[in-house]
Design a protein around this motif. Structure first.
Motif, PDB file in Angstrom:
ATOM      1  N   LEU A  52       0.811  -1.211   0.000  1.00 50.67           N
ATOM      2  CA  LEU A  52       0.000   0.000   0.000  1.00 50.67           C
ATOM      3  C   LEU A  52       0.850   1.269   0.000  1.00 50.67           C
ATOM      4  CD1 LEU A  52      -2.771   1.255   0.046  1.00 50.67           C
ATOM      5  CD2 LEU A  52      -2.800   1.035   2.531  1.00 50.67           C
ATOM      6  N   GLY A  53       1.924   1.279   0.806  1.00 48.55           N
ATOM      7  CA  GLY A  53       2.753   2.471   0.871  1.00 48.55           C
ATOM      8  C   GLY A  53       3.361   2.820  -0.478  1.00 48.55           C
ATOM      9  N   GLN A  54       3.891   1.823  -1.160  1.00 50.50           N
ATOM     10  CA  GLN A  54       4.477   2.060  -2.473  1.00 50.50           C
ATOM     11  C   GLN A  54       3.424   2.444  -3.499  1.00 50.50           C
ATOM     12  OE1 GLN A  54       7.011  -1.138  -3.771  1.00 50.50           O
ATOM     13  NE2 GLN A  54       8.002  -1.339  -1.768  1.00 50.50           N
ATOM     14  N   ILE A  55       2.264   1.816  -3.423  1.00 48.30           N
ATOM     15  CA  ILE A  55       1.185   2.132  -4.366  1.00 48.30           C
ATOM     16  C   ILE A  55       0.735   3.579  -4.200  1.00 48.30           C
ATOM     17  CG2 ILE A  55      -1.222   1.630  -4.936  1.00 48.30           C
ATOM     18  CD1 ILE A  55      -0.628  -1.298  -4.186  1.00 48.30           C
ATOM     19  N   LYS A  56       0.503   3.971  -2.948  1.00 45.57           N
ATOM     20  CA  LYS A  56       0.072   5.349  -2.673  1.00 45.57           C
ATOM     21  C   LYS A  56       1.134   6.345  -3.124  1.00 45.57           C
ATOM     22  CE  LYS A  56      -1.513   8.231   1.192  1.00 45.57           C
ATOM     23  NZ  LYS A  56      -0.369   9.144   1.277  1.00 45.57           N
ATOM     24  N   ARG A  57       2.390   6.042  -2.827  1.00 47.28           N
ATOM     25  CA  ARG A  57       3.477   6.941  -3.223  1.00 47.28           C
ATOM     26  C   ARG A  57       3.591   7.027  -4.741  1.00 47.28           C
ATOM     27  NH1 ARG A  57       7.291   4.260  -1.231  1.00 47.28           N
ATOM     28  NH2 ARG A  57       6.777   4.875   0.894  1.00 47.28           N
ATOM     29  N   ARG A  58       3.414   5.880  -5.410  1.00 38.09           N
ATOM     30  CA  ARG A  58       3.509   5.859  -6.871  1.00 38.09           C
ATOM     31  C   ARG A  58       2.441   6.756  -7.488  1.00 38.09           C
ATOM     32  NH1 ARG A  58       3.889   6.634 -11.235  1.00 38.09           N
ATOM     33  NH2 ARG A  58       4.366   5.303 -13.027  1.00 38.09           N
ATOM     34  N   ILE A  59       1.217   6.710  -6.968  1.00 35.07           N
ATOM     35  CA  ILE A  59       0.131   7.541  -7.497  1.00 35.07           C
ATOM     36  C   ILE A  59       0.397   9.009  -7.215  1.00 35.07           C
ATOM     37  CG2 ILE A  59      -2.314   8.083  -7.254  1.00 35.07           C
ATOM     38  CD1 ILE A  59      -2.822   5.116  -6.802  1.00 35.07           C
ATOM     39  N   GLU A  60       0.827   9.329  -6.005  1.00 32.80           N
ATOM     40  CA  GLU A  60       1.068  10.726  -5.644  1.00 32.80           C
ATOM     41  C   GLU A  60       2.225  11.312  -6.440  1.00 32.80           C
ATOM     42  OE1 GLU A  60       1.608  10.489  -1.449  1.00 32.80           O
ATOM     43  OE2 GLU A  60      -0.546  10.572  -1.013  1.00 32.80           O
ATOM     44  N   VAL A  61       3.280  10.526  -6.654  1.00 39.31           N
ATOM     45  CA  VAL A  61       4.400  11.006  -7.463  1.00 39.31           C
ATOM     46  C   VAL A  61       3.949  11.259  -8.897  1.00 39.31           C
ATOM     47  CG1 VAL A  61       6.609  10.329  -8.482  1.00 39.31           C
ATOM     48  CG2 VAL A  61       6.202   9.979  -6.050  1.00 39.31           C
ATOM     49  N   GLY A  62       3.127  10.337  -9.423  1.00 34.30           N
ATOM     50  CA  GLY A  62       2.606  10.528 -10.772  1.00 34.30           C
ATOM     51  C   GLY A  62       1.763  11.782 -10.893  1.00 34.30           C
ATOM     52  N   GLN A  63       0.946  12.048  -9.871  1.00 35.31           N
ATOM     53  CA  GLN A  63       0.120  13.250  -9.897  1.00 35.31           C
ATOM     54  C   GLN A  63       0.969  14.509  -9.785  1.00 35.31           C
ATOM     55  OE1 GLN A  63      -2.621  12.536  -6.678  1.00 35.31           O
ATOM     56  NE2 GLN A  63      -4.032  11.375  -7.963  1.00 35.31           N
ATOM     57  N   THR A  64       2.025  14.458  -8.971  1.00 33.58           N
ATOM     58  CA  THR A  64       2.933  15.602  -8.865  1.00 33.58           C
ATOM     59  C   THR A  64       3.623  15.871 -10.193  1.00 33.58           C
ATOM     60  OG1 THR A  64       3.320  15.116  -6.522  1.00 33.58           O
ATOM     61  CG2 THR A  64       4.923  16.526  -7.637  1.00 33.58           C
ATOM     62  N   GLU A  65       4.041  14.800 -10.862  1.00 37.48           N
ATOM     63  CA  GLU A  65       4.688  14.967 -12.168  1.00 37.48           C
ATOM     64  C   GLU A  65       3.719  15.526 -13.197  1.00 37.48           C
ATOM     65  OE1 GLU A  65       6.116  11.090 -13.025  1.00 37.48           O
ATOM     66  OE2 GLU A  65       7.908  11.274 -11.743  1.00 37.48           O
ATOM     67  N   GLU A  66       2.460  15.097 -13.137  1.00 36.35           N
ATOM     68  CA  GLU A  66       1.466  15.620 -14.072  1.00 36.35           C
ATOM     69  C   GLU A  66       1.220  17.102 -13.842  1.00 36.35           C
ATOM     70  OE1 GLU A  66      -2.043  13.320 -13.746  1.00 36.35           O
ATOM     71  OE2 GLU A  66      -1.187  11.525 -14.679  1.00 36.35           O
ATOM     72  N   ARG A  67       1.134  17.502 -12.557  1.00 32.64           N
ATOM     73  CA  ARG A  67       0.937  18.923 -12.265  1.00 32.64           C
ATOM     74  C   ARG A  67       2.134  19.755 -12.720  1.00 32.64           C
ATOM     75  NH1 ARG A  67      -1.476  16.817  -7.445  1.00 32.64           N
ATOM     76  NH2 ARG A  67       0.522  16.969  -6.356  1.00 32.64           N
ATOM     77  N   ALA A  68       3.335  19.210 -12.513  1.00 31.29           N
ATOM     78  CA  ALA A  68       4.533  19.934 -12.956  1.00 31.29           C
ATOM     79  C   ALA A  68       4.562  20.060 -14.475  1.00 31.29           C
ATOM     80  CB  ALA A  68       5.785  19.216 -12.454  1.00 31.29           C
ATOM     81  N   ALA A  69       4.163  18.985 -15.164  1.00 26.38           N
ATOM     82  CA  ALA A  69       4.134  19.028 -16.627  1.00 26.38           C
ATOM     83  C   ALA A  69       3.103  20.035 -17.127  1.00 26.38           C
ATOM     84  CB  ALA A  69       3.837  17.641 -17.186  1.00 26.38           C
ATOM     85  N   ALA A  70       1.934  20.084 -16.468  1.00 24.24           N
ATOM     86  CA  ALA A  70       0.908  21.046 -16.864  1.00 24.24           C
ATOM     87  C   ALA A  70       1.377  22.478 -16.620  1.00 24.24           C
ATOM     88  CB  ALA A  70      -0.383  20.777 -16.091  1.00 24.24           C
ATOM     89  N   SER A  71       2.063  22.691 -15.483  1.00 23.89           N
ATOM     90  CA  SER A  71       2.585  24.027 -15.194  1.00 23.89           C
ATOM     91  C   SER A  71       3.646  24.435 -16.211  1.00 23.89           C
ATOM     92  CB  SER A  71       3.183  24.048 -13.777  1.00 23.89           C
ATOM     93  OG  SER A  71       3.762  25.303 -13.490  1.00 23.89           O
ATOM     94  N   GLU A  72       4.500  23.495 -16.587  1.00 24.72           N
ATOM     95  CA  GLU A  72       5.524  23.788 -17.584  1.00 24.72           C
ATOM     96  C   GLU A  72       4.897  24.090 -18.938  1.00 24.72           C
ATOM     97  OE1 GLU A  72       9.389  24.225 -19.249  1.00 24.72           O
ATOM     98  OE2 GLU A  72       8.521  24.389 -17.240  1.00 24.72           O
ATOM     99  N   ALA A  73       3.826  23.363 -19.255  1.00 29.51           N
ATOM    100  CA  ALA A  73       3.142  23.617 -20.524  1.00 29.51           C
ATOM    101  C   ALA A  73       2.530  25.009 -20.546  1.00 29.51           C
ATOM    102  CB  ALA A  73       2.064  22.560 -20.757  1.00 29.51           C
ATOM    103  N   ARG A  74       1.938  25.417 -19.416  1.00 30.47           N
ATOM    104  CA  ARG A  74       1.374  26.770 -19.343  1.00 30.47           C
ATOM    105  C   ARG A  74       2.469  27.825 -19.448  1.00 30.47           C
ATOM    106  NH1 ARG A  74      -1.831  24.270 -15.318  1.00 30.47           N
ATOM    107  NH2 ARG A  74      -0.442  25.056 -13.689  1.00 30.47           N
ATOM    108  N   ARG A  75       3.614  27.550 -18.821  1.00 33.50           N
ATOM    109  CA  ARG A  75       4.720  28.505 -18.888  1.00 33.50           C
ATOM    110  C   ARG A  75       5.240  28.647 -20.313  1.00 33.50           C
ATOM    111  NH1 ARG A  75      10.101  28.860 -19.088  1.00 33.50           N
ATOM    112  NH2 ARG A  75      10.312  26.613 -19.384  1.00 33.50           N
ATOM    113  N   LEU A  76       5.379  27.522 -21.000  1.00 34.71           N
ATOM    114  CA  LEU A  76       5.857  27.568 -22.378  1.00 34.71           C
ATOM    115  C   LEU A  76       4.852  28.258 -23.286  1.00 34.71           C
ATOM    116  CD1 LEU A  76       7.394  23.992 -22.717  1.00 34.71           C
ATOM    117  CD2 LEU A  76       8.610  26.161 -22.417  1.00 34.71           C
ATOM    118  N   ALA A  77       3.560  28.042 -23.009  1.00 35.26           N
ATOM    119  CA  ALA A  77       2.534  28.683 -23.836  1.00 35.26           C
ATOM    120  C   ALA A  77       2.532  30.197 -23.645  1.00 35.26           C
ATOM    121  CB  ALA A  77       1.162  28.117 -23.502  1.00 35.26           C
ATOM    122  N   ALA A  78       2.908  30.638 -22.426  1.00 32.86           N
ATOM    123  CA  ALA A  78       2.915  32.078 -22.147  1.00 32.86           C
ATOM    124  C   ALA A  78       4.220  32.746 -22.559  1.00 32.86           C
ATOM    125  CB  ALA A  78       2.671  32.327 -20.663  1.00 32.86           C
ATOM    126  N   GLN A  79       5.183  31.962 -23.003  1.00 33.11           N
ATOM    127  CA  GLN A  79       6.466  32.541 -23.396  1.00 33.11           C
ATOM    128  C   GLN A  79       6.347  33.409 -24.637  1.00 33.11           C
ATOM    129  OE1 GLN A  79       9.345  29.410 -23.943  1.00 33.11           O
ATOM    130  NE2 GLN A  79      10.380  29.906 -22.036  1.00 33.11           N
TER     131      GLN A  79
END
Length: 363
Positions: free
Chosen positions: A165-192
């Motif tokens: 369970l610990g690894q599963i929960k961490r895997r999902i949370e890390v994936g969500q953090t990476e998705e948010r970072a990717a979305a933020s980077e996409a917005r930054r690049l779009a505003a460049q």
């Protein structure tokens, strides 16, 4: 029909009729038929069911005493041998080197997630458990990814051995953090701006210095539009001698030096593109150039064939408006530079154009 008070035949009696190999005797079949005719279908088929289970399932012991204990448990509870299955899972976890405390914690967590008690935690059970107990909302794509990683047996669900369970929960949370970072980077690049994109691609570091010296230097370029605005301010300057006296040195300097306005214009333009200069200074250089160009437009309007009456009526008010407007913009830019150290980009059209040319706002 059999009376409600007719006692059921104890499961131990049927077991006593079995041989250690699990075969049925003629006596057990006769007794089963009698029970069936008396209306107790469950009792009638019980010897046949357990005989088959004894032959086909590895969890049944070859010893008749072991089979007796299992059957008595099932008869008393009316359920499958969940305790035996839990013990088998515990033994499997111990074989993986887990301590008793970890085994107990793993099985307890697994039981909470396995809501239908089928021995597997399927994706929907995992999703519901994570949301209810941890507030972690997982998407179907994230759950599918987790299943591909942890369901090594391809069972369509997680067993106690794979329910980490610990690894599963961490895997999902890390994936969500990476998705948010990717979305933020996409917005930054779009505003460049195009210049920012080229600068980043070339690996050029942007100078974000906005110290006091840079702030003061960023005010200097506005002398160019201020001097050019004085040609519209004669009506006001004639009535404001203090302002006229303050502006006189700059006007005189530009009159003494040949082509001073043109030299400043091209110098400011070249330095606004110099990436070594602080972004704040580059913005104000470009902003001052654009303001100076805007001040040239009213002089073009004056060349139009306008009737004399209209020109006499509107000439002075328009000149006053242009001069005061230019002074207001310049004072706003000076105050913003000195007080906040940020780009004075609040002037419509001019601010946006300067941002685009110099690569965005300064921090």
């Amino acid at each position: 029909a059999r009376s409600k008070t007719t006692p059921k035949i104890a499961p131990q009696y049927y077991i006593s009729l079995y041989s250690t190999s699990g075969k049925m005797t003629s006596k057990s079949r006769s007794l089963g038929l009698v029970a069936f005719l008396c209306g107790d279908v469950a009792v009638a088929f019980q010897p046949y069911v357990h005989a088959g289970m004894m032959r086909g399932r590895s969890r049944w012991s070859s010893s008749s005493s072991t089979a007796l204990r299992v059957l008595e448990t099932e008869s008393d509870t009316g359920e499958s041998s969940g305790g035996y299955e839990e013990e088998a899972a515990a033994q499997s976890l111990r074989a993986l080197g887990m301590s008793e405390a970890d085994v107990k914690a793993r099985l307890t967590g697994f039981a909470l997630f396995d809501t239908n008690k089928d021995g597997l935690v399927d994706p929907q059970e995992l999703k519901l458990g994570l949301e209810q107990r941890f507030g972690t909302v997982a998407t179907d794509e994230e759950l599918a990814s987790v299943m591909r990683e942890f369901d090594t047996g391809g069972l369509g669900g997680l067993t106690p051995e794979t329910f980490v369970l610990g690894q599963i929960k961490r895997r999902i949370e890390v994936g969500q953090t990476e998705e948010r970072a990717a979305a933020s980077e996409a917005r930054r690049l779009a505003a460049q701006t195009p210049l920012e994109a080229v600068t980043e691609a070339a690996g050029i570091e942007v100078n974000e210095d906005n110290g006091l010296g840079v702030r003061a230097a960023s005010c200097v370029p506005y002398i160019l539009p201020l001097v050019d605005a004085t040609k519209y301010g004669f009506p006001i300057l004639s009535q404001a001698p203090v302002l006229a006296t303050a502006l006189f040195p700059f006007v005189a300097l530009f009159q003494v030096v040949p082509f001073a306005s043109l030299i400043c214009f091209f110098f400011f333009s070249s330095q606004s593109r110099n990436m070594g200069n602080p972004r704040l200074l580059r913005f104000n250089l470009q902003h001052a150039i654009l303001l100076d160009i805007a001040l040239f437009i009213p002089s073009l309007v004056a060349l139009l064939p306008i009737p004399g009456e209209v020109s006499a009526l509107l000439g002075e008010p328009v000149q006053d408006l242009v001069f005061l407007g230019a002074c207001g913009i310049i004072f706003y830019c000076w105050a913003t530079n000195l007080v906040t150290g940020t780009n004075p980009n609040g002037v419509p059209f001019l601010g946006d154009a300067a941002e685009e040319q110099t690569g965005g706002a300064s921090n």
